[in-house]
Motif scaffolding. Structure first.
Motif, PDB file in Angstrom:
ATOM      1  N   THR A 452     100.317  66.405  99.069  1.00  0.00           N
ATOM      2  CA  THR A 452      99.288  67.359  99.480  1.00  0.00           C
ATOM      3  C   THR A 452      98.106  66.635 100.110  1.00  0.00           C
ATOM      4  O   THR A 452      97.574  67.056 101.143  1.00  0.00           O
ATOM      5  N   GLN A 546      87.863  80.123  99.388  1.00  0.00           N
ATOM      6  CA  GLN A 546      87.981  80.536  97.993  1.00  0.00           C
ATOM      7  C   GLN A 546      86.656  80.403  97.269  1.00  0.00           C
ATOM      8  O   GLN A 546      86.304  81.256  96.446  1.00  0.00           O
ATOM      9  N   VAL A 578      91.881  78.365 104.291  1.00  0.00           N
ATOM     10  CA  VAL A 578      91.758  77.082 103.606  1.00  0.00           C
ATOM     11  C   VAL A 578      90.495  76.410 104.117  1.00  0.00           C
ATOM     12  O   VAL A 578      90.351  76.152 105.312  1.00  0.00           O
ATOM     13  N   HIS A 721     103.889  72.455  92.293  1.00  0.00           N
ATOM     14  CA  HIS A 721     103.362  73.447  93.235  1.00  0.00           C
ATOM     15  C   HIS A 721     102.316  74.317  92.554  1.00  0.00           C
ATOM     16  O   HIS A 721     101.243  74.590  93.122  1.00  0.00           O
ATOM     17  N   ASP A 725      98.145  73.965  93.471  1.00  0.00           N
ATOM     18  CA  ASP A 725      97.477  75.166  93.985  1.00  0.00           C
ATOM     19  C   ASP A 725      96.373  75.636  93.047  1.00  0.00           C
ATOM     20  O   ASP A 725      95.319  76.099  93.498  1.00  0.00           O
ATOM     21  N   ALA A 728      93.451  73.325  93.670  1.00  0.00           N
ATOM     22  CA  ALA A 728      92.813  73.629  94.947  1.00  0.00           C
ATOM     23  C   ALA A 728      91.996  74.910  94.868  1.00  0.00           C
ATOM     24  O   ALA A 728      90.895  74.998  95.430  1.00  0.00           O
ATOM     25  N   ALA A 729      92.505  75.909  94.155  1.00  0.00           N
ATOM     26  CA  ALA A 729      91.754  77.157  94.013  1.00  0.00           C
ATOM     27  C   ALA A 729      90.481  76.937  93.208  1.00  0.00           C
ATOM     28  O   ALA A 729      89.427  77.488  93.516  1.00  0.00           O
ATOM     29  N   ALA A 735      94.150  78.256  97.094  1.00  0.00           N
ATOM     30  CA  ALA A 735      95.585  78.066  96.903  1.00  0.00           C
ATOM     31  C   ALA A 735      96.304  78.200  98.235  1.00  0.00           C
ATOM     32  O   ALA A 735      95.811  78.807  99.185  1.00  0.00           O
ATOM     33  N   GLY A 736      97.503  77.629  98.272  1.00  0.00           N
ATOM     34  CA  GLY A 736      98.295  77.688  99.487  1.00  0.00           C
ATOM     35  C   GLY A 736      98.366  76.372 100.227  1.00  0.00           C
ATOM     36  O   GLY A 736      98.901  76.322 101.336  1.00  0.00           O
ATOM     37  N   ALA A 738      99.470  73.409  98.581  1.00  0.00           N
ATOM     38  CA  ALA A 738     100.412  72.497  97.920  1.00  0.00           C
ATOM     39  C   ALA A 738     101.602  72.218  98.829  1.00  0.00           C
ATOM     40  O   ALA A 738     102.141  73.118  99.485  1.00  0.00           O
TER      41      ALA A 738
END
Length: 781
Positions: A452, A546, A578, A721, A725, A728-729, A735-736, A738
């Motif tokens: 990632t 986010q 993102v 995964h 995510d 990241a969130a 999210a999205g 990964a």
């Protein structure tokens, strides 16, 4: 007790190689875990790292008491104060570079950086006593797009009107003070005292003050010391008080989940190590069943057997833990790169002593618990050899297996599969496979995080980096926007030059600040990375990160109201994008929408989307040549290249898990070979050749490793995964993002595990092939 000690001593002398391997394996696991802990503290606590390296101040006081700093002297004698930084003469100023402006506080600097709250130079040098130069705090330099060697214009508000003076940027430094935020202040510039005098002389009437940093003996005394300081100075003299908690929250609030993620990895690795140790101890007990029976026959009680195993394996575990800890603390700082820097800084980080003592102690306790269970089983070994030899070692061959042993299929494959998954019991084979799959699954999760992060280089568009370069052309204001766009798009390698503007916006209630970004137009939209909803297409439509949605408690499809430069801005959030910038607290719309409320708004920059395969460095040089150095070109920021990127921690975790998996694999191979020895000798007696017998051992180990690797990679891919995510969130990116490791990487992991299983089985396979097809008394136990 004396007999127990003599047995333990004799056993260690007889099996010196196994004892040495056990000590080294434990030392390697402990060293790897300690290195991971050091890298964890280095990676996920950037404020603490900078604070410790700079001997930062817990409290900063800013006053407006005039030119005499003597009034601050009583603060330096407080019992709670360990050291002071300053007082430094200060003046509020506005800095400008390439059209970018930032308000800051100038701080008079001496010929050398102060010992307490020392700015850590990351580029350039500290200015000389009479230089017309300035050192910028890193976030302030980023906002101004200023590098060492460039010039910034410093403006002080004097009675005769603002007066500007150019200063050369001598260096860029990190501090443990709050970072610069547009509209919220922060950021410091250090200038020589003589240069500050010249600036003040050119702008008479500019208000000045003093800044004093207090480093406390106990950080918990911060609130009490602040109260005493305000009482001693008088509330009317103190302009601002900054506490270390504010700076820490501003510095690294998004790293909390990352810290929990790596802590969970460490605990999982420790659990995997304990399971591997437990397997090794159980294998040792089964391998010494004959010796235990003999000891019981000559008078050893079950309690003495249990104590003997506990003493032996706890002693080896303690020796390995001590060796690993000592080697890490002594040799760790000598490792080149970030690992060595992390270990050298680690003693000054919070939780260092707890980690150094806790990790080895936890490992020894877990090994002790596993040893206690295996030792209890050793105490139950019957003292009569016939009682064990009479038991069947494995189930009889099934009809399908007997048919497969015909000339159509090699006996090595049939017997290897049987010994791997059915003999001596399916439950034991399944447990061994699951235990070996655990480190493989965790390695797959770590590789998912690595992949990632690698997307910032290999696929930046998916990570919200569709534009590789950003161009600011404040010196070309006389050129029309359309002409500038045509010039930029004519540069070889540029696919599109998207105009953009960035403004600070206030959230409803005006208790927070976020970034409002206008990118592209309705006719020429910016390629946002939208993972939920759709891209903006109409007026007042926007996509948000986010962090923005979390801050406002909004969802895709809702309308939000912001305040931009005193005017309301209402936007319809039609998608989630993102956003790696500003913790995801970004909402992006088109320039057309921003111009509805501010018709005079011009682009502040152009985002360059490059053609596939174009080199950013060559494109940047082409832009400079096309604009005759009138434009400033910067690469888009890459979080994966930052000093706090967690890739070093991930690499250390992979090494830890690989070592744990290897230790467990060796134990499983040794146990399986001993459990199947009677069957192999019986098959030798009915016609199996020595080479085939060795091949069965290798095949069984390889098939076990293959099954564990396949199961571990499948489970690790799904778990990785979800974890990436979620991280990241939580950090605002969203999210999205990964990305699983490529099929080649996963196949290489499975192949490496299978090869390791086959290679680890070679020594016992050779010994098995050399055995005669007759069972000795020791082999019946």
């Amino acid at each position: 007790m004396r007999a127990t000690w003599r047995w333990v001593h004799s056993d260690l002398r007889t099996h010196r190689g196994e004892a040495l391997f056990a000590v080294l394996a434990t030392a390697g696991v402990i060293a790897s875990l300690l290195l991971s802990a050091a890298l964890l503290g280095y990676a996920v606590s950037p404020w603490q790292r900078v604070f410790n390296e700079s001997r930062g101040a817990h409290i900063w006081l800013q006053d407006h008491g005039g030119p005499d700093p003597a009034a601050l002297a009583p603060l330096t004698s407080l019992d709670e104060v360990a050291a002071v930084s300053g007082p430094f003469r200060t003046a509020a100023a506005t800095l400008e570079s390439g059209g970018a402006r930032a308000g800051t506080v100038l701080r008079a600097a001496g010929p050398r950086p102060p010992g307490t709250a020392r700015p850590l130079l990351t580029a350039g040098r500290w200015p000389g006593e009479d230089d017309d130069a300035i050192v910028l705090e890193r976030s302030l330099a980023t906002a101004l797009w200023a590098d060492p060697g460039e010039t910034v214009t410093v403006t002080l508000p004097g009675r005769g009107g603002p007066a500007g003076r150019a200063l050369r940027v001598a260096g860029i430094a990190e501090t443990a003070e709050p970072r610069y935020r547009p509209g919220r202040g922060g950021g410091v510039g250090w200038v020589p005292a003589a240069a500050l005098d010249r600036l003040l002389a050119a702008a008479p009437g500019t208000p000045t003050g003093h800044a004093l940093g207090l480093r406390l003996k106990d950080p918990d005394d911060t609130d009490y010391v602040v109260q005493r300081a305000v009482t001693l100075l008088g509330a009317g003299r103190v302009d601002q008080v900054t506490k270390w908690q504010q700076a820490k929250a501003d510095f690294g609030g998004d790293d909390r989940l990352l810290g929990r993620l790596f802590a969970a990895f460490g605990l999982a690795a420790l659990l995997a190590a304990a399971l591997a140790a437990a397997g090794a101890v159980r294998a040792r007990v089964r391998g010494q069943a004959g010796d235990i029976a003999v000891l019981k026959a000559i008078g050893f009680t079950p309690g003495q057997v249990v104590r003997g195993y506990l003493l032996r394996h706890l002693g080896l575990a303690a020796a390995g833990a001590g060796l690993g800890t000592a080697a890490t603390l002594a040799c760790g700082p000598l490792i080149p790169g970030r690992v060595g820097a992390a270990v050298a800084l680690w003693p000054r980080m919070p939780g260092h002593r707890a980690a150094v003592l806790g990790l080895p102690a936890a490992a020894v306790l877990l090994i002790g618990a596993a040893t206690a269970l295996a030792a209890w089983r050793a105490g139950r070994v019957p003292p009569v050899p016939a009682a064990r030899s009479a038991l069947p070692a494995a189930r009889p061959l099934s009809a399908a297996a007997r048919r497969a042993l015909g000339p159509g299929l090699a006996p090595v494959l049939v017997l290897g599969r049987r010994f791997a998954f059915t003999a001596p019991g399916r439950a034991r084979a399944l447990g061994a496979t699951l235990r070996l799959a655990l480190p493989v699954a965790l390695m797959t999760v770590a590789l998912t995080g690595w992949s990632t992060l690698g997307q910032f280089h290999t696929d930046p568009a998916r990570m919200g980096r569709a534009a590789a370069l950003t161009v600011r052309a404040e010196n070309l204001r006389q050129t029309s926007d359309a002409a500038l766009e045509r010039t930029l798009e004519a540069v070889p390698g540029v696919a599109d030059a998207v105009p953009g503007a960035e403004l600070a916006a206030l959230v409803p209630g005006q208790n927070g600040t976020l970034t409002l970004r206008g990118l592209g137009t309705a006719a020429d939209p910016y390629p946002h990375t939208v993972v939920e909803g759709r891209a903006p297409a109409g007026p007042d439509e926007a996509v948000a990160g986010q962090g923005f949605l979390d801050l406002l408690g909004a969802r895709v499809g809702e309308w939000v109201r912001l305040t931009v430069e005193g005017r309301p801005q209402i936007l319809h959030v039609v998608g989630r994008s993102v956003e790696p910038d500003h913790g995801g607290r970004v909402v992006s719309t088109t320039l057309d929408t921003l111009r509805d409320g501010a018709p005079e708004l011009r682009p502040g920059f152009h985002a360059l989307v490059l053609r596939p395969g174009a080199d950013p460095g060559e494109v940047a040089a082409g832009v400079a040549a096309a604009t005759r150095d009138g434009a400033e070109v910067r690469p888009s920021a890459d979080p994966a290249d930052g000093p706090d990127a967690p890739r070093g921690v991930l690499a250390a975790l992979v090494a830890v898990l690989a070592l744990i998996g290897l230790v467990d694999l060796l134990a499983l191979v040794g146990t399986g070979t001993r459990d199947r020895l009677r069957d192999l000798l019986a098959l030798r007696a009915v016609g199996l050749t020595p080479r085939q017998a060795g091949g069965v051992v290798v095949t069984a180990a390889a098939l076990t490793a293959l099954a564990a690797a396949a199961l571990g990679t499948a489970a690790g891919a799904a778990l990785g995964h979800l974890i990436v995510d979620a991280e990241a969130a939580a950090t605002g990116i969203g999210a999205g993002v990964a990305r699983l490791p490529g099929p080649a990487v996963l196949a290489a992991l499975v192949a490496a595990a299978t090869a390791a299983g086959a290679l680890s089985a070679l020594p016992p396979a050779v010994r098995t092939a050399r055995r005669r097809p007759t069972a000795s008394p020791g082999e019946t136990l």
